[in-house]
Enzyme design. Sequence first.
Site, mmCIF file in Angstrom:
data_model
loop_
_atom_site.group_PDB
_atom_site.id
_atom_site.type_symbol
_atom_site.label_atom_id
_atom_site.label_comp_id
_atom_site.label_asym_id
_atom_site.label_seq_id
_atom_site.Cartn_x
_atom_site.Cartn_y
_atom_site.Cartn_z
ATOM 1 N N PHE A 128 0.862 -1.179 0.000
ATOM 2 C CA PHE A 128 0.000 0.000 0.000
ATOM 3 C C PHE A 128 0.905 1.239 0.000
ATOM 4 C CE2 PHE A 128 -2.865 3.173 1.717
ATOM 5 C CZ PHE A 128 -4.083 2.828 1.156
ATOM 6 N N ASP A 200 1.796 -4.814 8.694
ATOM 7 C CA ASP A 200 0.593 -3.992 8.506
ATOM 8 C C ASP A 200 -0.611 -4.926 8.424
ATOM 9 O OD1 ASP A 200 -1.499 -2.418 7.503
ATOM 10 O OD2 ASP A 200 -0.148 -1.130 6.359
ATOM 11 N N TYR A 225 -11.146 1.198 10.508
ATOM 12 C CA TYR A 225 -12.332 1.568 9.718
ATOM 13 C C TYR A 225 -12.683 0.541 8.641
ATOM 14 C CZ TYR A 225 -8.583 3.651 6.865
ATOM 15 O OH TYR A 225 -7.436 3.870 6.169
ATOM 16 N N LYS A 226 -11.833 -0.478 8.467
ATOM 17 C CA LYS A 226 -12.145 -1.516 7.470
ATOM 18 C C LYS A 226 -12.943 -2.622 8.164
ATOM 19 C CE LYS A 226 -8.297 -0.025 4.642
ATOM 20 N NZ LYS A 226 -6.846 -0.066 4.447
ATOM 21 N N ARG A 374 -12.551 -5.002 -6.833
ATOM 22 C CA ARG A 374 -12.393 -5.798 -5.601
ATOM 23 C C ARG A 374 -13.752 -6.046 -4.958
ATOM 24 N NH1 ARG A 374 -8.473 -2.809 -1.473
ATOM 25 N NH2 ARG A 374 -10.302 -1.480 -1.346
HETATM 26 C C1 PLP Z 1 -6.074 1.199 4.238
HETATM 27 C C2 PLP Z 1 -4.617 0.992 4.400
HETATM 28 C C3 PLP Z 1 -3.813 1.970 5.004
HETATM 29 C C4 PLP Z 1 -4.397 3.291 5.417
HETATM 30 O O1 PLP Z 1 -3.512 4.100 6.124
HETATM 31 P P1 PLP Z 1 -4.046 5.373 6.924
HETATM 32 O O2 PLP Z 1 -2.823 6.117 7.263
HETATM 33 O O3 PLP Z 1 -4.758 4.865 8.142
HETATM 34 O O4 PLP Z 1 -4.947 6.139 6.018
HETATM 35 C C5 PLP Z 1 -2.471 1.678 5.205
HETATM 36 N N1 PLP Z 1 -1.945 0.499 4.799
HETATM 37 C C6 PLP Z 1 -2.689 -0.458 4.208
HETATM 38 C C7 PLP Z 1 -2.072 -1.757 3.792
HETATM 39 C C8 PLP Z 1 -4.044 -0.223 3.957
HETATM 40 O O5 PLP Z 1 -4.766 -1.137 3.332
#
Ligand code: PLP
Length: 415
Positions: A128, A200, A225-226, A374
Amino acid sequence: MNLTDIQELDIIDPFAKHREQFQLPENKVYLDGNSLGIMTKATETRLQNVIQQQWSQDLINSWNDHNWVNLPQTVGEKIAHLIGAEPEQTICCDSISVNLFKALTAALTIVQTQDSERTVVLSTKDNFPTDLYMVQGVAQFLGQHRCQLKLVDESELEQHINSKTALVLATEVNFRTGRRINAKQLVANAHENGALVILDLAHSAGAMPVHLDDWQVDFAVGCTYKYLNGGPGAPAFIYAAKRHHKNMSQPLSGWFGHARPFDFSPEYEPAAGIQQMLTGTPSVLAMSAVDAALDVFKGVSLEKLREKSLQLSDVFHQLLKTHDLDDVLQPIFPEQRSERGSQLSYHYEHAYGLCQALIQRGVVADFRAPNYIRFGFTPLYNSFEDIWQAAEQLRQVLAENEHLDPRWQQRNTVT
Ligand SMILES: *Cc1c(COP(=O)(O)O)cnc(C)c1O
């Protein structure tokens, strides 16, 4: 598989009742819990109370009387249950991005105190982006002599760990492909080679069992939030294994991470444990929402949850096959169940249009550039009939060519 078979699956579903705890949107099949989870009814009640009583009536006293001040810890411990962490190692605060900054700087310091030659942060090309951006920021902040980002293919991650590797920064479930790595094996390999691991859990926490302590993960981050349904932009979490606490320090040394914040001393003195990862005042409204949302997981077996998640994805893909769509939409997810996350991703030339046309028909999936669609499966609120509906609407969209509508030529800001 016909609709009756599908409805049978809902009847024997051990989580069928959990669906009632969610404020389900009307006339929608929601397969986007991997981006933003659905609100629970308890969250709504809790927020009403926080607004109408705690904030508007009790005001400043609520820091003590309603335990606002300990929310990062109490919420952190609820999350700890879901990620295989013993108490006092997990805390709720900030975003994943900010927490990554803390984890990266803390972990680099620990490793480099032992061996200053270890400067490489190893990660994957299709991680990500924020994870990679944060390493780039840390490299700029600390300098190349302390931090260099090296990117490799996900499948080759372990091969590249060597005597220059300080940290491996890996996401357990790839946000794009939904591929799940073997985190336990990765950690063992990293440790054998003298490196630490930051994991992560954005697409793992609340979607499958996670065993941070057992796997000996060093640091972890994740969002709420997921799959944890904490609400849009809800605060994230950070985990630091207890064995690192005595050597740990991070530069966002705000007063909430102080040993005694209310002494108002001019000298920063870090709190002893995980509390040191806090920076400023917690966002009480947002954190109250996460706190309430986490209660749907009470008594939930994460093994059973995982089994339902895989079954939902099996049924979805099976239905696409039945509709002869499995070569129109090309799977980019692993065939092996154990390597799957809680989503299925497909490559399709008109993925954006397809996604929009589905939303128009009440089926919410999401699009990721350049052309992936997705479908996220959330076992606590998705039914098997949801899956059947989604596959059926998908078939109709493609049959009617609704995905080619010129309206979908222009993309929204958030996809
Ligand atoms: C959704 C997601 C994030 C989001 O990061 P924020 O800083 O909380 O916005 C980070 N890493 C991964 C792998 C994600 O899927």
